[in-house]
Design a protein around this motif. Structure first.
Motif, short mmCIF file in Angstrom:
data_model
loop_
_atom_site.label_atom_id
_atom_site.label_comp_id
_atom_site.label_asym_id
_atom_site.label_seq_id
_atom_site.Cartn_x
_atom_site.Cartn_y
_atom_site.Cartn_z
N PRO A 135 42.90 8.65 -3.92
CA PRO A 135 44.15 8.93 -4.64
C PRO A 135 44.09 10.25 -5.42
CG PRO A 135 42.94 7.18 -5.74
CD PRO A 135 42.14 7.55 -4.53
N ASN A 136 43.83 11.33 -4.69
CA ASN A 136 43.80 12.67 -5.28
C ASN A 136 45.25 13.15 -5.31
OD1 ASN A 136 43.31 15.27 -6.06
ND2 ASN A 136 41.74 15.68 -4.51
N LEU A 137 46.04 12.51 -6.18
CA LEU A 137 47.50 12.61 -6.05
C LEU A 137 48.06 13.88 -6.66
CD1 LEU A 137 48.05 8.84 -6.64
CD2 LEU A 137 48.15 10.05 -4.47
N GLY A 138 47.24 14.61 -7.39
CA GLY A 138 47.67 15.92 -7.85
C GLY A 138 48.09 16.80 -6.69
N ARG A 139 47.49 16.58 -5.53
CA ARG A 139 47.87 17.36 -4.36
C ARG A 139 49.33 17.12 -3.98
NH1 ARG A 139 42.56 16.51 -0.46
NH2 ARG A 139 41.15 17.84 -1.68
N LEU A 182 51.69 16.45 -6.23
CA LEU A 182 52.43 17.26 -7.20
C LEU A 182 52.43 18.73 -6.77
CD1 LEU A 182 51.40 15.90 -10.73
CD2 LEU A 182 53.22 15.14 -9.20
N ALA A 183 51.29 19.22 -6.32
CA ALA A 183 51.21 20.63 -5.88
C ALA A 183 52.16 20.87 -4.72
CB ALA A 183 49.78 20.98 -5.50
N ALA A 184 52.23 19.92 -3.80
CA ALA A 184 53.14 20.08 -2.65
C ALA A 184 54.60 20.07 -3.11
CB ALA A 184 52.89 18.97 -1.62
N ARG A 208 50.35 12.86 -15.53
CA ARG A 208 49.98 11.52 -15.15
C ARG A 208 50.82 10.52 -15.95
NH1 ARG A 208 43.79 10.76 -13.87
NH2 ARG A 208 43.34 10.25 -16.02
N ASN A 263 54.15 28.05 -7.73
CA ASN A 263 54.27 26.59 -7.68
C ASN A 263 54.97 26.09 -8.95
OD1 ASN A 263 53.67 23.70 -7.75
ND2 ASN A 263 52.22 24.14 -6.09
N PHE A 269 54.98 23.17 -10.13
CA PHE A 269 54.03 22.36 -10.89
C PHE A 269 52.87 23.24 -11.31
CE2 PHE A 269 55.76 18.16 -9.73
CZ PHE A 269 55.48 17.47 -10.90
N GLY A 315 49.33 19.38 -13.73
CA GLY A 315 49.90 18.04 -13.68
C GLY A 315 49.39 17.23 -14.86
N ILE A 346 43.27 18.37 -9.75
CA ILE A 346 44.58 18.33 -10.39
C ILE A 346 44.81 16.96 -11.01
CG2 ILE A 346 47.07 18.60 -9.97
CD1 ILE A 346 46.43 20.23 -7.53
N MET A 347 45.59 16.93 -12.08
CA MET A 347 46.13 15.70 -12.66
C MET A 347 45.08 14.87 -13.39
SD MET A 347 48.99 13.32 -10.80
CE MET A 347 47.94 11.92 -10.59
N MET A 389 43.42 25.24 -0.25
CA MET A 389 44.73 25.38 -0.90
C MET A 389 45.12 26.85 -0.97
SD MET A 389 45.92 23.31 -4.25
CE MET A 389 46.41 21.61 -4.12
N THR A 397 49.89 25.86 -1.37
CA THR A 397 49.97 26.80 -2.49
C THR A 397 49.53 26.08 -3.75
OG1 THR A 397 51.81 27.94 -1.46
CG2 THR A 397 51.50 28.29 -3.80
N THR A 432 48.43 25.20 -7.74
CA THR A 432 49.09 25.16 -9.04
C THR A 432 48.53 26.17 -10.02
OG1 THR A 432 47.47 23.45 -9.51
CG2 THR A 432 49.68 22.71 -8.95
N ARG A 464 36.62 14.89 -4.04
CA ARG A 464 36.38 14.39 -5.40
C ARG A 464 35.10 13.59 -5.52
NH1 ARG A 464 41.20 11.73 -8.30
NH2 ARG A 464 40.62 10.08 -6.88
#
Lengths: 407, 407
Positions: A319-323, A325-327, A356, B54, B56, B86, B121-122, B185, B229, B231, B406
Motif C-alpha cells: 500500500p505505497n499509496l502516495g504513488r 496521490l502523485a499520479a 494521510r 505535480n 500534489f 502528501g 510519499i505520504m 518516477m 512525475t 511530487t 518500501r
C-alpha cells in the motif's frame, strides 16, 4: 494467470440467427492452432464498426473502413499471427486479396468482406497461407462456433473471451453474443483489441453506428493494460434482424434494454481483456468522482491506471499509496485543490486534506491490497461528474511476455 | 547496473568558491548511510529554481517556492528517505521546522533556507532525527564535499551523480559544478529528481531565473524513465559571484559560453539519471526531426520513449520495431502522413513509405539493438523542427525495484 476469468462453457454461448462462424488451422504463424476465422452474415444484416485512431493503422483497418462505408457487409475474415500493419502498399494489396478470396467462396462482392488481423507489426502477411485456409473455414461454418472462434483470434491471450445475453423485447426473445481478444497494447481508443458482437435484433444502420460508438465508450474505451494503442483495433457490431424485432430510432420501446444488453456484453469482454492482461495478477477498478466533467475524471483515472509505479505497487500488494496521490497530482488538472481530494482503497479512507487520512491504518489497506480485485476511488471535490476505468497490475511476467513476444 | 556511468573521482569535482557542503548520517530512514545534506551559500549568492508541476507537490516544495521568492538564499537542506509529500499541514510545519533549525545553526533567517526531501510519499517526515543530524552537517561544511553530497541525496540511485566544468570568461577562470539524484518516477517537468548546480560566476537574479528555465528545458525536461512525475522535483542554480566576473544581461560577452557550460553539466547529470534508471540496461536517445514545431517532435519522441512495449523490446534486444511505428502513430499528431515517415535505428533505415524500408535486413537492426547505447531517429517529413529525449529500457529489475521499494 487470468484473474477470475475462466474458459466459457460452449453451451453458454448462444447462436445468433443469421450468423455462422468457421475456423481453420491455417499455419499462418505457428502450426497446430486455430488462427483463422470466417464470419458469414445473412443477407440483410447491418454492421457498424469503430477502429483504432493510431495513424499507423493496419492495412486491414484501412480496407475494412472503406468496405463498411460502401454498403452491406456479408463476411468478416480475421487472422492472428501477423498484424499486417506498417506494411505499406503491399499490405493493402494483401488485405484486398484476402477479401477477394473470401468473396469467391461465399458468392458475394469483395467489397462486402471486412478483413481483420492481429499479431506482429511490420512483417509481411503470409497471404497465401491465409487464403489456403479459407476453404476449411467455409466448410466448418456453423452458428454455434463462438467458442472456437474466440480461440482462433487469440494472440497472447490465455483464455478465450466470449459471452452471451438473452433478453425479451416486446415479447420476442433476442440474443446478443460477442467475442474479443486482447491482452497487451491495450489502451483507450482500443488496442490490439478485436471485438465482434452480434444480435439477432434488427437495427437500422445509422442507429447501429451510433450504438457502436456508445458501446465502445462504455466498454473498450475504459480499459488500459499498458497504455499503448494498437494499430489494428476494431469493434464490430452486427444486427441480423432474424429475431423479428427491429429498431430504427433510439426512443423506440425496448431499444434502451437492447443497448444495455449490448453494453453488458461489451463490458464483460473488455473487462475480460484486462483480467487476462499480460502478466496481470490483480484486476483494478479506478473510479474518479466529483469532477467538473467526465473528461477530467477520465484523465485522472487514466493517470492512475497507467502509472507503472502504481501498477508495480499493486503487483507487490504494497500500500505505497502516495504513488496514487502523485499520479492524481500529475494528471494535468491544473487548478486541482489537493486539500479537497479524498482517496479510498476499497472501503478504507486513505487520504484527505492533502495528506494521510485521520484514522488511516496501513494494515487495513494492506488487507485490501492482497485481494485479487481492488477498487480505487478518488473524490476530487470539484463537481458531480464520474468516470471509471479498469486496469491490471504490472508484473515481472509482463516484461517477460513482451521481451520474448516474437520468440 | 548503470549504463556507462561510473562513480566520479572526487578530485574531478571542482569546488565553487562561496559554497560549502556538509553531510551527516542522521538515520532518517536507515542507519549507516549519509542521508542529510546541508549546502551553505556565501552572502551575495543568487539562487533560482524550478519545481515539479505535480499538484500534489511536497511540503518542502511549497516552502522552498515561498522562501526563494522572498529574497537571498543562504542555505539548502536536503534529506533522503522521506519525501514529506502528501503530508498535509503537518508536513508544511515540519519543513518549516527544518528551515528554522538550519537557520539557527548558520545564523541566518529561516526564510533564507530552502528545504528539499526525497523518498517515500505520504509518510511523516521524522523531523526530530533530521534536526538532530544538522549539527554534524554544519561541522563538516567544506567546499570539496561534492561527491559525498551526491551520495547523501541518493534513493534507488546506484551511482552518485556529479560533474564539473571549468571555462575562462574574459580571462577569468569560472567553475560550474553540479550534483543530481533520481532513478525512478522520472519524466519531463522533472521527477523525483533533485539537481543542484553552482557556479562562482555572478548572475543577476532575473537572468538566473531565465537561465534556470532554459537549462531545465535543455536537460532534465528531456528525460523519462517511467513516465511518472514526482511530487518533489527541483532544480536549483546558484551563482556565488566569487570568480570576479558577473552577468546581468543575456547579450553580455561570455554569457553564451557560461550558459553552454551550465547546460553541459545539467545535461550530463540528466543523462546520468537515465543511465542509472531503475533496472536500465540500455541508454536510448530518441531524436525526432522534420516536425512542424518542437512541441510535436517532443510529443512523438515521448510517445516512443514512454511505451512499455518499445522499452521491453529494447530490453530483449529484439528489433520488434513495428512497436515504434505504433507509438509514432498513436502520439496524437492528427494529420500525420505515415507515408512520409522515416525510421532509423542507429544508421539502419527501418521504415519508409508507411512500411518496412526496401533493403532492410533484420540482422543489421539486431546488431544495433545489442549495443548498450542506441539512437532511434524519426523523420516526420512535415517541417524542420527537432527534439531529442533520453530514456532507458524496461526490465524485470524495474518491476522488482518498484515492487519492493518500501521493504
Amino acid at each position: 494467470m487470468a484473474i477470475n476469468l475462466f474458459r466459457p462453457d460452449a453451451s453458454s454461448l448462444l447462436p445468433v440467427d443469421g450468423l455462422r462462424l468457421g475456423v481453420a488451422q491455417a499455419g499462418i504463424k505457428k502450426p497446430g492452432r486455430y488462427d483463422l476465422l470466417l464470419i458469414e452474415l445473412a443477407p440483410g444484416t447491418e454492421a457498424a464498426a469503430v477502429f483504432t485512431r493510431n495513424r499507423f493503422c493496419a492495412a486491414p483497418v484501412t480496407v475494412a473502413r472503406e468496405h463498411i462505408a460502401g454498403g452491406r457487409v456479408r463476411a468478416l475474415v480475421v487472422n492472428t499471427g501477423y498484424a499486417n500493419a506498417g506494411t505499406g502498399e503491399e499490405g493493402i494489396r494483401r488485405a484486398r486479396e484476402t477479401c477477394a478470396a473470401a468473396a469467391r467462396l461465399l458468392g458475394c462482392s469483395p467489397m462486402q468482406v471486412l478483413p481483420f488481423s492481429t499479431g506482429v507489426i511490420m512483417e509481411p502477411l503470409p497471404v497465401e497461407r491465409l487464403i489456403a485456409g479459407l476453404p476449411a473455414c467455409a466448410a466448418t461454418l456453423a452458428p454455434d462456433n463462438w467458442l472456437v472462434a474466440a480461440e482462433a483470434i487469440m494472440t497472447t491471450d490465455t483464455v478465450p473471451k466470449a459471452c452471451s445475453e438473452r433478453l425479451e423485447l416486446a415479447g420476442v426473445p433476442v440474443t446478443v453474443t460477442g467475442i474479443a481478444k486482447g491482452a497487451g497494447m491495450i489502451h483507450p481508443n482500443l488496442a490490439t483489441m478485436l471485438g465482434f458482437i452480434a444480435t439477432d435484433a434488427g437495427i437500422a444502420r445509422p442507429l447501429l453506428e451510433r450504438l457502436t460508438r456508445q458501446v465502445a465508450d462504455a466498454s473498450f474505451n475504459c480499459i488500459t493494460v499498458d497504455g499503448d494503442t494498437s494499430t489494428n483495433d476494431a469493434l464490430v457490431l452486427m444486427a441480423t434482424g432474424r429475431a423479428g424485432v427491429a429498431f430504427t430510432r433510439e426512443d423506440q420501446a425496448g431499444f434502451d434494454a437492447l443497448r444495455e444488453a449490448v453494453i453488458r456484453v461489451a463490458r464483460w469482454l473488455a473487462q475480460a481483456i484486462v483480467r487476462d492482461g499480460e502478466g496481470a495478477t490483480k484486476f483494478i477498478t479506478v473510479t474518479v468522482e466529483q469532477g467538473r466533467d467526465e473528461a477530467e475524471c477520465r484523465q485522472v483515472a487514466y493517470a492512475i491506471a497507467r502509472s507503472p509505479l502504481v501498477k508495480t505497487a499493486f503487483f507487490a500488494s504494497d500500500p505505497n499509496l502516495g504513488r496514487i496521490l502523485a499520479a492524481i497530482g500529475s494528471a494535468g488538472v491544473e487548478d486541482l485543490d489537493v486539500a479537497r481530494v479524498h482517496l479510498y482503497l476499497g472501503e478504507v479512507r486513505v487520504a484527505e486534506n492533502g495528506g494521510r487520512a485521520a484514522g488511516y491504518v496501513e494494515a487495513e489497506a494492506q488487507r485490501v491490497m492482497r485481494e485479487p480485485e481492488i477498487t480505487v476511488r478518488v473524490a476530487l471535490g470539484r463537481g458531480s461528474a464520474t468516470a471509471t476505468v479498469w486496469t491490471c497490475d504490472f508484473s515481472y511476467e509482463y516484461v517477460k511476455i513482451n521481451a520474448e513476444y516474437r520468440t
